[in-house]
Scaffold this active site. Structure first.
Site, PDB file in Angstrom:
ATOM      1  N   GLY A  36      85.255  48.281 -17.557  1.00 47.73           N
ATOM      2  CA  GLY A  36      86.072  47.457 -16.750  1.00 47.73           C
ATOM      3  C   GLY A  36      85.205  46.542 -15.984  1.00 47.73           C
ATOM      4  O   GLY A  36      83.982  46.445 -16.255  1.00 47.73           O
TER       5      GLY A  36
ATOM      6  N   GLY B 228      82.015  48.157 -14.417  1.00 50.44           N
ATOM      7  CA  GLY B 228      80.984  48.519 -15.246  1.00 50.44           C
ATOM      8  C   GLY B 228      81.466  49.360 -16.338  1.00 50.44           C
ATOM      9  O   GLY B 228      82.499  49.312 -16.798  1.00 50.44           O
TER      10      GLY B 228
ATOM     11  N   LYS C 295      78.777  56.652 -14.084  1.00 49.90           N
ATOM     12  CA  LYS C 295      79.312  55.293 -14.029  1.00 49.90           C
ATOM     13  C   LYS C 295      78.022  54.240 -13.734  1.00 49.90           C
ATOM     14  O   LYS C 295      77.319  54.544 -12.940  1.00 49.90           O
ATOM     15  CB  LYS C 295      80.186  55.158 -12.640  1.00 49.90           C
ATOM     16  CG  LYS C 295      80.766  53.876 -12.630  1.00 49.90           C
ATOM     17  CD  LYS C 295      81.984  53.746 -11.860  1.00 49.90           C
ATOM     18  CE  LYS C 295      81.857  53.868 -10.430  1.00 49.90           C
ATOM     19  NZ  LYS C 295      82.957  53.639  -9.685  1.00 49.90           N
TER      20      LYS C 295
ATOM     21  N   ASP D  71      92.313  51.495  -3.145  1.00 54.06           N
ATOM     22  CA  ASP D  71      92.724  51.072  -4.454  1.00 54.06           C
ATOM     23  C   ASP D  71      93.373  52.255  -5.233  1.00 54.06           C
ATOM     24  O   ASP D  71      92.880  52.570  -6.150  1.00 54.06           O
ATOM     25  CB  ASP D  71      91.118  50.934  -5.388  1.00 54.06           C
ATOM     26  CG  ASP D  71      91.305  49.949  -6.459  1.00 54.06           C
ATOM     27  OD1 ASP D  71      92.462  49.359  -6.664  1.00 54.06           O
ATOM     28  OD2 ASP D  71      90.431  49.947  -7.375  1.00 54.06           O
TER      29      ASP D  71
END
Length: 661
Positions: A353, A356, A373, A470
């Site tokens: 996304g 990354g 990640k 988020d």
């Protein structure tokens, strides 16, 4: 009547002494050939070590003396005096990252199949942490667990019926000559000796520790008064319990002695089996002698090898700055992560996304499965968000938050290493069902409560206030048992409790952002609550918060649910893929809590403590009057000049009891 057991002497120095009615004494110098009762990961190695855990994560192991002992006196029923000494050691390839520990335990049963690993040390579980356990334990723990009020990540504690120690102390001993305290480290990998003595008459518990080979210190490390007659039952088992959480920690017992109504037999440490090697083998001395002599003859070869090694080093070159020493959790080498992900091959790609890409990996040293990640320095998250994530989630530990295990940084990119969640993100179950079953209602309701618990911990229970900023289905990850874990703290902000929150630039995802966040840029726990409310509607309805392809004009999920709520047909919005197989009362409750949390006014929204009480039916849910909910979220999201005061004149204050399904 008196029974005498014959002495048993083995090559490793095992000796079993006499047992009488109400009196027992034994000595184990190694455990080869013994008949200890072991379960799960516990085993006896070929050289006689009692290995409680074998390096696998999230596991537990137990070892008990095979028969129960009679602790109480026949005359008055009080627990008799007893004495224990044992030698143990904790080994790990990453000493600074050893996790959890082990405990000596006296318990009414040797069946701990319902106990959990990790912070529960294989002794209790979430519900079973109460006086009905009837166990006495001495814990040696390498984690500071806030849930049990641990004093630090290197302590010994006395536990009664649960893992909140009645008294604890940092690991170490008091010098007999000077009286000064000397620290010991459970992370060191060295063997240590522990003495536990209980006086039945004085009701006194004394615990002492020392390095291997030292005599028992004259001054106890912990000394407290407690009547174990209220804890230990007539017949009880004695033994050891241990568990792991991360990395490849292994817990060993080298020797053990016990005696009732007399001092435990002294352990001859020279006759104990050796702990396994800790870390890589030492460099060969012969090689260190030969290489200097051969340098002149092989100068060309050495030069060529040096060049190759320099190129290899540049390939795995990393960056490290001063702030990382203070804030960084465990740092992995880029080389280890490169090999763990097979060079970041596409067949190990878990997702991609704007942040990354995320890869599945297996660390070669510990066989630990992780998620890596990989983020570019120039990405939307960037260095600032990276530091935020390292500082925040790197020190937070909760069962419903994805654990950051470590990180690596090199030129042009950042790498974060997390616990691997085998079932991926929640949004795949809601929208991308190819190869995945539809979540049933019980699974959805449990995941909702899991995320609520995680948010409560972030907002109120941790040492700082953490605003996630988020919250959405794609940031909720599912483990192998379908439990929910909130992840991706790249946008999180930290504040001290009781301080004013600062205005920041607006970040988040359309459909989850509270109106006041759009208009003022000030994030707060209540903006997280707003996003959580949208999340509740999303999981229950199986629809995205904003449907850009809506043909009937109902593009915003909140508006759709509001419309049905006004009509009295609230549960018609429940995901049709459930085919009506769900608890109507629970679904209705979740939808109403979702509307309450996503209310445009902050003073109407509940905090996460109240949300959990609502979801558990421990607090009546205030119903909304129809006038209170006469708003369109689409218009609020489109109007960046939203004025709560103006809007409040046309919308009433929350009150009254009405509503329906």
């Amino acid at each position: 009547m008196k029974f005498l057991y014959p002495c048993l002497l083995l090559s490793l120095g095992l000796h079993l002494a006499s047992i009488t009615t109400g009196d027992i004494q034994f000595l184990y110098l190694g455990f080869k050939g013994t008949n200890l009762s072991v379960d799960e990961t516990a085993t006896i190695t070929s050289n006689g070590l009692l290995e409680l855990t074998n390096g696998m994560i999230h596991r537990k192991g137990h070892a008990f003396y095979p028969t129960p002992l009679h602790f109480r006196k026949s005359t008055n029923g009080m627990v008799q005096s007893f004495s224990v000494t044992f030698v143990f050691g904790i080994r790990s390839s990453y000493l600074s990252m050893t996790r959890q520990g082990l405990a000596f335990v006296v318990a009414p049963s040797k069946n701990f199949s319902d106990a959990l690993p990790n912070q529960y040390l294989g002794l209790t579980n979430i519900q079973k942490n109460n006086p009905t356990n009837h166990f006495f334990a001495i814990e040696l723990d390498t984690v500071k667990n806030i849930e049990f009020k641990d004093i630090d990540d290197n302590h010994v504690g006395i536990d009664i019926n649960g893992l909140s120690s009645i008294q604890s102390h940092s690991v170490g001993y008091y010098d007999d000559m000077s009286g000064s305290f000397h620290n010991l480290s459970l992370h060191s990998g060295a063997a240590m000796q522990v003495w536990v003595d209980y006086s039945g008459e004085a009701k006194q518990i004394n615990v002492s520790m020392a390095s291997l080979g030292m005599e028992k210190p004259a001054r106890s490390l912990i000394s407290t008064t407690y009547d174990l007659s209220t804890v230990i039952q007539e017949s009880a088992y004695i033994g050891f319990s241990s568990s792991t959480s991360e990395m490849d920690s292994r817990h060993y017992v080298l020797g053990w002695s016990f005696s009732m109504n007399r001092p435990a037999p002294k352990i001859d440490t020279t006759k104990l089996p050796k702990l396994p090697r800790n870390g890589p083998k030492p460099r060969s001395k012969l090689l260190e002698i030969i290489l200097p002599i051969a340098t002149a003859s092989f100068i060309i070869v050495v030069g060529a090898i040096t060049i190759l090694l320099l190129r290899r080093k540049l390939r795995y070159a990393e960056l490290k700055e001063d702030w990382e020493v203070e804030f960084g959790p465990h740092r992995f080498s880029y080389k280890d992560l490169y090999h763990a992900t097979e060079g970041f091959k596409n067949n190990n790609l878990l997702g991609a996304g704007g942040f990354g890409k995320v890869y599945k990996g297996v660390l070669q040293s510990s066989k630990l499965v992780v998620a890596v990640k990989r983020v570019s320095h120039e990405s939307r998250q960037g260095m600032k968000e990276f530091i935020c994530e390292v500082v925040s989630i790197g020190r937070i530990r909760h069962r419903n938050l994805v654990q950051l295990l470590g990180y690596c940084r090199r030129k042009g990119e950042l790498l974060l290493v997390y616990d691997y969640m085998p079932n991926g993100s929640l949004d795949k179950y809601l929208y991308c069902l190819e190869g995945k079953p539809t979540l049933n209602w019980d699974q959805r309701f449990r995941i909702i409560k899991d995320i609520a618990l995680g948010l409560l911990y972030l907002h109120e229970k941790w040492e700082k206030v953490v605003i996630h900023r988020d919250i959405k289905a794609s940031n909720v990850l599912i483990d192998s048992e379908m439990n929910g874990h909130l992840g991706d703290f790249g946008l999180a902000r930290l504040y001290d409790h009781g301080t004013d929150l600062q205005t920041t630039h607006v970040v988040g995802t359309m459909g989850y952002m509270a109106p006041e966040l759009v208009s003022t840029g000030k994030a707060s726990p209540l903006t997280d609550v707003f996003a959580f409310g949208t999340f509740l509607l999303e999981v229950t309805c199986g629809q995205r918060p904003v449907n850009h392809n809506a043909e009937d004009g109902r593009a915003v999920l909140v508006d759709l649910v509001l419309e049905h709520w006004h009509k009295g047909s609230l549960t018609e919005t429940v995901d049709t893929r459930l085919r009506g197989d769900y608890n109507v009362d629970e679904a209705s409750l979740v939808l109403k809590v979702g509307l309450l949390c996503s209310h445009p006014f902050t003073n109407v929204r509940p905090n996460m403590q109240q949300v959990l009480l609502y979801l558990n039916c421990d607090l009546p849910l205030p119903e909304l009057a129809h006038a209170d909910m006469s708003f369109s979220m689409l218009s609020l999201m489109q109007d960046e000049g939203f004025d709560p005061c103006t809007l409040s004149s046309s919308i009433g204050i929350i009150s009254g009891i009405s509503g329906g399904r």
